[in-house]
Scaffold this motif. Structure first.
Motif, PDB file in Angstrom:
ATOM      1  N   ILE A  65       0.839  -1.196   0.000  1.00  0.00           N
ATOM      2  CA  ILE A  65       0.000   0.000   0.000  1.00  0.00           C
ATOM      3  C   ILE A  65       0.878   1.251   0.000  1.00  0.00           C
ATOM      4  N   ASN A  66       0.568   2.171  -0.902  1.00  0.00           N
ATOM      5  CA  ASN A  66       1.249   3.465  -0.936  1.00  0.00           C
ATOM      6  C   ASN A  66       0.414   4.461  -0.137  1.00  0.00           C
ATOM      7  N   PHE A  67       0.981   4.966   0.954  1.00  0.00           N
ATOM      8  CA  PHE A  67       0.234   5.861   1.839  1.00  0.00           C
ATOM      9  C   PHE A  67       0.344   7.333   1.441  1.00  0.00           C
ATOM     10  N   LYS A  88      -1.147   9.168  -0.792  1.00  0.00           N
ATOM     11  CA  LYS A  88      -2.427   9.854  -0.976  1.00  0.00           C
ATOM     12  C   LYS A  88      -3.066  10.168   0.376  1.00  0.00           C
ATOM     13  N   ALA A  89      -3.026   9.212   1.283  1.00  0.00           N
ATOM     14  CA  ALA A  89      -3.585   9.432   2.620  1.00  0.00           C
ATOM     15  C   ALA A  89      -2.825  10.529   3.349  1.00  0.00           C
ATOM     16  N   ASP A  90      -1.503  10.520   3.238  1.00  0.00           N
ATOM     17  CA  ASP A  90      -0.685  11.544   3.897  1.00  0.00           C
ATOM     18  C   ASP A  90      -0.962  12.932   3.321  1.00  0.00           C
ATOM     19  N   THR A 106     -10.779  11.190   4.258  1.00  0.00           N
ATOM     20  CA  THR A 106     -10.887   9.894   3.575  1.00  0.00           C
ATOM     21  C   THR A 106     -11.426  10.007   2.155  1.00  0.00           C
ATOM     22  N   LEU A 146     -10.280   7.566  -0.734  1.00  0.00           N
ATOM     23  CA  LEU A 146      -9.461   6.451  -0.247  1.00  0.00           C
ATOM     24  C   LEU A 146     -10.294   5.172  -0.267  1.00  0.00           C
ATOM     25  N   THR A 204      -9.245   1.884   0.702  1.00  0.00           N
ATOM     26  CA  THR A 204      -8.978   0.810   1.666  1.00  0.00           C
ATOM     27  C   THR A 204      -9.091   1.322   3.093  1.00  0.00           C
ATOM     28  N   GLU A 260      -5.787   2.799   4.475  1.00  0.00           N
ATOM     29  CA  GLU A 260      -5.497   4.160   4.028  1.00  0.00           C
ATOM     30  C   GLU A 260      -6.332   5.181   4.806  1.00  0.00           C
ATOM     31  N   ARG A 261      -7.585   4.835   5.073  1.00  0.00           N
ATOM     32  CA  ARG A 261      -8.433   5.749   5.842  1.00  0.00           C
ATOM     33  C   ARG A 261      -7.882   5.923   7.251  1.00  0.00           C
ATOM     34  N   ARG A 296      -4.806   5.488   8.144  1.00  0.00           N
ATOM     35  CA  ARG A 296      -3.538   6.220   8.020  1.00  0.00           C
ATOM     36  C   ARG A 296      -3.795   7.729   7.981  1.00  0.00           C
TER      37      ARG A 296
END
Length: 336
Positions: A26-28, A30-32, A54, A57, A59, A62-63, A65
């Motif tokens: 998972i690439n975080f 986008k969440a960051d 969120t 997002l 997954t 990710e939410r 995160r």
């Protein structure tokens, strides 16, 4: 047959170990970025903030995160409130009625201050993470228990002194500590400085248990949870231990009594491969401090094993350093 059964149980236990590496694909980013984008959102409407965090997002991890990163980047630790609460709880510890009244009143003040000033203590961090996570469609719990750092005294552990979170992702529970992940106090002034520690996001439960002990042992997320005495006698860990390590295999106790010319063995599972020259011991005998290399050192599949032999009688503080970062502290008494 018994050996085979033991091996099978070990493999099963290892497989269910819930940690951040479960989501290494998972690439975080986008969440960051969402956590940064929503920086100025108000805490007065949890649903709106959760929606901002969120947006898009797909997954659960990710939410969570995005929630975790927002809380740890925007809420500062209120040490004056922490010490005030500590004094009051000590004062009322023998009067349950007054203690309950204080706890209820303090919770209201804490939440109000968090909304107005973005300052809180550990229970506020855990509460906010839970509220935002649940508003994001996740199952999240507040875990109350004991936390132990280099600045924790025996008095601090007379009653539960810390709170953190457990979150359910893909049918499995994970641990996270937003308070300790958010930053650190200055040891002299106790002023708070933001310093995000990603190692406290979905931490391996075996590492987490070294200095976290839940009241309800099911939240240790381990087949065999350390006892309270194990927790009290564990080595002192520092923030960089979470950045550099996945698991401490040995030694699991703070103090060691050995004889002259005997060794202490350190066995750690590293978060990433390190050069052998990255490891040093800082050894203080009360008169002088010297930094030395281990007597032996080897790594295999990120499992690091190192030993140091004590040739002189005395009492030593032993600090383990990785890439000049302080990881842990032990004490060693060497007898004749």
């Amino acid at each position: 047959m018994k050996c085979y059964s033991f091996l099978l149980l070990f493999i099963i236990a290892f497989q269910v170990q819930a940690q951040q590496s479960d989501f290494e694909t998972i690439n975080f980013s986008k969440a960051d970025k969402l956590a940064l984008k929503c920086k100025n959102e108000s805490l007065k409407n949890i649903s709106n903030l959760a929606s901002c965090l969120t947006d898009g997002l797909t997954t659960g991890v990710e939410r969570f995160r995005a929630v975790f990163k927002w809380v740890t980047a925007n809420i500062s630790n209120d040490y004056s409130a922490y010490y005030r609460n500590k004094r009051k709880r000590k004062r009322y510890q023998s009067d349950s009625t007054k203690l309950n009244i204080w706890n209820d009143d303090f919770k209201k003040v804490m939440i109000s201050n968090m909304i107005k000033h973005r300052k809180t203590i550990c229970t506020g961090y855990a509460y906010l993470v839970q509220q935002l996570a649940e508003a994001s469609g996740l199952e999240c719990e507040i875990v109350h228990g004991y936390g132990r750092t280099s600045m924790t005294s025996e008095e601090d552990l007379q009653f539960p002194n810390h709170s953190w979170n457990a979150v359910k992702l893909n049918g499995k529970w994970y641990l996270a500590d937003p308070t300790w992940a958010s930053g650190i106090p200055d040891p002299e002034s106790n002023r708070f400085t933001f310093d995000y520690n990603d190692g406290l996001f979905l931490t391996n439960p075996k590492l987490f248990a070294v200095n976290h002990h839940p009241i309800d042992q099911k939240w240790a997320l381990l087949n065999e949870s350390p006892s309270y005495d194990d927790f009290l006698n564990a080595p002192i860990l520092y923030g960089n231990a979470y950045r550099k390590l996945n698991v401490i295999e040995a030694p699991l106790q703070f103090h060691h009594d050995i004889n002259k010319n005997e060794s202490v063995t350190f066995e750690y599972e590293l978060a990433s491969t390190l050069d052998k020259d990255a490891l040093r011991f800082s050894i203080d005998n009360g008169i002088e401090t010297k930094t030395v290399k281990p007597d032996s050192y080897e790594t295999k599949d990120n499992l690091m094993t190192a030993t140091y032999t004590f040739h002189n009688v005395g009492f030593y503080d032993v600090h383990l350093l990785l890439e000049n970062s302080l990881i842990s502290t032990h004490t060693v008494r060497v007898r004749r």
